[in-house]
Motif scaffolding. Structure first.
Motif, PDB file in Angstrom:
ATOM      1  N   LYS A 138      29.947  38.545  29.738  1.00 40.79           N
ATOM      2  CA  LYS A 138      29.863  39.504  30.577  1.00 40.79           C
ATOM      3  C   LYS A 138      30.793  39.697  31.842  1.00 40.79           C
ATOM      4  O   LYS A 138      31.030  38.641  32.209  1.00 40.79           O
ATOM      5  CB  LYS A 138      28.202  39.637  31.067  1.00 40.79           C
ATOM      6  CG  LYS A 138      27.873  40.676  32.368  1.00 40.79           C
ATOM      7  CD  LYS A 138      26.426  40.151  32.624  1.00 40.79           C
ATOM      8  CE  LYS A 138      25.494  40.092  31.774  1.00 40.79           C
ATOM      9  NZ  LYS A 138      24.165  39.960  32.265  1.00 40.79           N
ATOM     10  N   GLU A 139      31.101  40.938  32.154  1.00 42.78           N
ATOM     11  CA  GLU A 139      31.770  41.172  33.357  1.00 42.78           C
ATOM     12  C   GLU A 139      30.843  41.887  34.218  1.00 42.78           C
ATOM     13  O   GLU A 139      30.297  43.001  34.081  1.00 42.78           O
ATOM     14  CB  GLU A 139      32.963  41.804  33.116  1.00 42.78           C
ATOM     15  CG  GLU A 139      33.738  42.372  34.264  1.00 42.78           C
ATOM     16  CD  GLU A 139      35.184  43.065  33.981  1.00 42.78           C
ATOM     17  OE1 GLU A 139      35.786  43.181  34.882  1.00 42.78           O
ATOM     18  OE2 GLU A 139      35.545  43.247  32.629  1.00 42.78           O
ATOM     19  N   ARG A 140      30.931  41.549  35.597  1.00 41.64           N
ATOM     20  CA  ARG A 140      30.213  42.419  36.690  1.00 41.64           C
ATOM     21  C   ARG A 140      31.209  43.049  37.642  1.00 41.64           C
ATOM     22  O   ARG A 140      32.019  42.122  38.158  1.00 41.64           O
ATOM     23  CB  ARG A 140      29.153  41.571  37.112  1.00 41.64           C
ATOM     24  CG  ARG A 140      28.496  42.393  38.470  1.00 41.64           C
ATOM     25  CD  ARG A 140      27.392  41.734  38.954  1.00 41.64           C
ATOM     26  NE  ARG A 140      26.262  41.313  38.079  1.00 41.64           N
ATOM     27  CZ  ARG A 140      25.241  40.886  38.370  1.00 41.64           C
ATOM     28  NH1 ARG A 140      24.996  40.174  39.625  1.00 41.64           N
ATOM     29  NH2 ARG A 140      24.320  40.602  37.584  1.00 41.64           N
ATOM     30  N   LEU A 141      31.681  44.125  37.785  1.00 47.04           N
ATOM     31  CA  LEU A 141      32.452  44.626  38.567  1.00 47.04           C
ATOM     32  C   LEU A 141      31.871  45.051  39.798  1.00 47.04           C
ATOM     33  O   LEU A 141      31.113  46.143  39.993  1.00 47.04           O
ATOM     34  CB  LEU A 141      33.179  45.817  37.894  1.00 47.04           C
ATOM     35  CG  LEU A 141      34.085  45.466  36.697  1.00 47.04           C
ATOM     36  CD1 LEU A 141      33.451  45.882  35.669  1.00 47.04           C
ATOM     37  CD2 LEU A 141      35.590  46.232  36.982  1.00 47.04           C
ATOM     38  N   TRP A 142      32.091  44.359  40.845  1.00 50.56           N
ATOM     39  CA  TRP A 142      31.532  44.604  42.083  1.00 50.56           C
ATOM     40  C   TRP A 142      32.331  45.780  43.083  1.00 50.56           C
ATOM     41  O   TRP A 142      33.495  45.710  42.913  1.00 50.56           O
ATOM     42  CB  TRP A 142      31.450  43.386  42.948  1.00 50.56           C
ATOM     43  CG  TRP A 142      30.346  42.626  42.701  1.00 50.56           C
ATOM     44  CD1 TRP A 142      30.620  41.520  41.813  1.00 50.56           C
ATOM     45  CD2 TRP A 142      28.915  42.576  43.038  1.00 50.56           C
ATOM     46  NE1 TRP A 142      29.456  40.714  41.823  1.00 50.56           N
ATOM     47  CE2 TRP A 142      28.454  41.488  42.243  1.00 50.56           C
ATOM     48  CE3 TRP A 142      28.215  43.225  43.848  1.00 50.56           C
ATOM     49  CZ2 TRP A 142      27.119  40.928  42.519  1.00 50.56           C
ATOM     50  CZ3 TRP A 142      26.919  43.066  43.887  1.00 50.56           C
ATOM     51  CH2 TRP A 142      26.306  41.890  43.401  1.00 50.56           C
ATOM     52  N   VAL A 143      31.634  46.745  43.617  1.00 49.61           N
ATOM     53  CA  VAL A 143      32.561  47.697  44.702  1.00 49.61           C
ATOM     54  C   VAL A 143      32.531  46.792  45.739  1.00 49.61           C
ATOM     55  O   VAL A 143      31.515  46.854  46.474  1.00 49.61           O
ATOM     56  CB  VAL A 143      31.754  49.180  44.455  1.00 49.61           C
ATOM     57  CG1 VAL A 143      32.369  49.938  45.693  1.00 49.61           C
ATOM     58  CG2 VAL A 143      31.427  49.651  43.256  1.00 49.61           C
ATOM     59  N   VAL A 144      33.894  46.703  46.402  1.00 47.59           N
ATOM     60  CA  VAL A 144      33.943  45.944  47.441  1.00 47.59           C
ATOM     61  C   VAL A 144      34.641  46.729  48.524  1.00 47.59           C
ATOM     62  O   VAL A 144      34.865  46.488  49.832  1.00 47.59           O
ATOM     63  CB  VAL A 144      35.079  44.740  47.252  1.00 47.59           C
ATOM     64  CG1 VAL A 144      34.475  43.631  46.342  1.00 47.59           C
ATOM     65  CG2 VAL A 144      36.343  45.278  46.588  1.00 47.59           C
ATOM     66  N   ASN A 145      34.742  48.171  48.223  1.00 51.23           N
ATOM     67  CA  ASN A 145      35.118  49.339  49.310  1.00 51.23           C
ATOM     68  C   ASN A 145      34.733  50.412  48.932  1.00 51.23           C
ATOM     69  O   ASN A 145      34.960  51.438  48.104  1.00 51.23           O
ATOM     70  CB  ASN A 145      36.779  49.387  48.975  1.00 51.23           C
ATOM     71  CG  ASN A 145      37.346  50.313  50.102  1.00 51.23           C
ATOM     72  OD1 ASN A 145      36.575  50.949  50.821  1.00 51.23           O
ATOM     73  ND2 ASN A 145      38.589  50.465  50.376  1.00 51.23           N
ATOM     74  N   PRO A 146      33.327  50.360  49.207  1.00 52.85           N
ATOM     75  CA  PRO A 146      32.315  51.733  48.883  1.00 52.85           C
ATOM     76  C   PRO A 146      32.905  53.006  49.634  1.00 52.85           C
ATOM     77  O   PRO A 146      32.372  54.195  49.108  1.00 52.85           O
ATOM     78  CB  PRO A 146      31.012  51.222  49.363  1.00 52.85           C
ATOM     79  CG  PRO A 146      31.370  50.370  50.591  1.00 52.85           C
ATOM     80  CD  PRO A 146      32.590  49.429  49.891  1.00 52.85           C
ATOM     81  N   ALA A 147      33.694  53.017  50.323  1.00 53.28           N
ATOM     82  CA  ALA A 147      34.102  54.164  51.179  1.00 53.28           C
ATOM     83  C   ALA A 147      35.460  55.003  50.279  1.00 53.28           C
ATOM     84  O   ALA A 147      35.896  56.005  50.680  1.00 53.28           O
ATOM     85  CB  ALA A 147      34.591  53.922  52.649  1.00 53.28           C
ATOM     86  N   HIS A 148      35.899  53.891  49.379  1.00 50.99           N
ATOM     87  CA  HIS A 148      37.169  54.743  48.662  1.00 50.99           C
ATOM     88  C   HIS A 148      36.668  55.658  47.508  1.00 50.99           C
ATOM     89  O   HIS A 148      35.805  55.457  46.713  1.00 50.99           O
ATOM     90  CB  HIS A 148      37.753  53.505  47.964  1.00 50.99           C
ATOM     91  CG  HIS A 148      39.290  53.818  47.778  1.00 50.99           C
ATOM     92  ND1 HIS A 148      39.739  54.654  46.648  1.00 50.99           N
ATOM     93  CD2 HIS A 148      40.442  53.331  48.248  1.00 50.99           C
ATOM     94  CE1 HIS A 148      41.084  54.651  46.661  1.00 50.99           C
ATOM     95  NE2 HIS A 148      41.542  53.989  47.716  1.00 50.99           N
ATOM     96  N   PRO A 149      37.345  56.737  47.610  1.00 51.91           N
ATOM     97  CA  PRO A 149      37.167  57.611  46.433  1.00 51.91           C
ATOM     98  C   PRO A 149      37.102  57.199  45.193  1.00 51.91           C
ATOM     99  O   PRO A 149      36.662  57.952  44.421  1.00 51.91           O
ATOM    100  CB  PRO A 149      38.222  58.706  46.805  1.00 51.91           C
ATOM    101  CG  PRO A 149      39.415  58.151  47.530  1.00 51.91           C
ATOM    102  CD  PRO A 149      38.715  57.108  48.428  1.00 51.91           C
ATOM    103  N   ILE A 150      37.837  56.186  44.693  1.00 53.03           N
ATOM    104  CA  ILE A 150      37.719  55.771  43.299  1.00 53.03           C
ATOM    105  C   ILE A 150      36.517  55.003  42.912  1.00 53.03           C
ATOM    106  O   ILE A 150      36.109  55.050  42.001  1.00 53.03           O
ATOM    107  CB  ILE A 150      38.856  54.815  43.114  1.00 53.03           C
ATOM    108  CG1 ILE A 150      40.243  55.495  43.383  1.00 53.03           C
ATOM    109  CG2 ILE A 150      38.875  53.998  41.716  1.00 53.03           C
ATOM    110  CD1 ILE A 150      41.440  54.602  42.992  1.00 53.03           C
ATOM    111  N   ALA A 151      35.556  54.627  44.023  1.00 54.05           N
ATOM    112  CA  ALA A 151      34.203  54.049  43.829  1.00 54.05           C
ATOM    113  C   ALA A 151      33.182  55.114  44.044  1.00 54.05           C
ATOM    114  O   ALA A 151      32.012  54.838  43.725  1.00 54.05           O
ATOM    115  CB  ALA A 151      34.227  53.050  44.979  1.00 54.05           C
TER     116      ALA A 151
END
Length: 239
Positions: A125-138
């Motif tokens: 399993k891979e969990r991808l955390w959003v570490v920059n929630p303000a970025h448009p890619i997120a």
């Protein structure tokens, strides 16, 4: 005005490995293209075995954002084509490098480092955390999303310090990895996105596809002012 996207893929695993062909019968490039195509994105594909790897000067001139998936044939990509792609990135074409494309000639040329990393084919399993929630890619992604089975990557990842870190991955085996990184080269924007091993259905995952679409929109060329010698001279006169 739509963004013109070219999805590039070696298209070798799908033709030589039955399990990959079953997952991606038309190729990883066509699966990605089908998953991201919309009124906002005009999507075409190109592969290694096409003349000039499908990346002629005409094709690149008509590409706003190039997606790159490579794995087993990095060495077969012609250096002249790599230089051609690099020139287009420096001019402003966006580049999105997927999964094992971290070892592609074009990514290593633009990064100036080995781009090596640690890896295991464990299917964990891979969990991808959003570490920059303000970025448009997120945009549109929650705090994190998970892929039940993926190839494991781990640090140290030998890349320059990213301009922005958007995603960081945790794997069931304990590894951590910088899995969504942005860079700027010349006028071009580059996004490296880690998921996408060929033996897993990663490119059918709605979150993965959403991130890729967000990345395309972020990496698309923007109009900027030219800084000519005359501009510089005028500024010097003011000084």
């Amino acid at each position: 005005m739509t963004i013109r996207v070219t999805v590039w893929n070696e298209f070798l695993h799908e033709r030589h490995m039955a399990e990959v062909a079953e997952l991606y019968p038309a190729g990883i490039h066509e699966a990605i293209a089908a998953g991201i195509r919309s009124d906002e994105l005009t999507v075409t594909t190109a592969t290694l075995d096409e003349p000039e790897h499908g990346l002629t000067e005409e094709r690149l001139a008509q590409t706003d954002v190039l997606l790159w998936w490579g794995h087993k044939a990095h060495h077969l990509v012609d250096d002249a084509i790599v230089e051609r792609v690099q020139a287009r990135v420096l001019e402003g074409m966006g580049l999105i490098v997927l999964h094992s494309g971290h070892m592609s000639k074009i990514f290593r040329k633009l990064m100036g480092t080995s781009c090596k990393l640690k890896w295991r084919e464990a299917g964990e399993k891979e969990r991808l955390w959003v570490v920059n929630p303000a970025h448009p890619i997120a945009a549109g992604i929650g705090q994190y999303f998970e892929l039940e089975h993926e190839e494991t990557y781990g640090e140290f990842f030998d890349i320059p310090e990213p301009e922005e870190l958007v995603f960081a991955s945790w794997f069931a085996g304990g590894e951590l990895f910088r899995s969504g990184c942005t860079f700027y080269r010349g006028r071009g924007r580059i996004f490296y996105f880690r998921p996408g091993h060929e033996t897993f259905p990663t490119y059918y995952n709605e979150n993965v596809l959403k991130v890729i679409v967000n990345g395309i929109k972020w990496a698309a060329p923007v109009q900027t002012a030219e800084l000519t010698f005359g501009n510089v001279k005028a500024m010097e006169d003011l000084g």
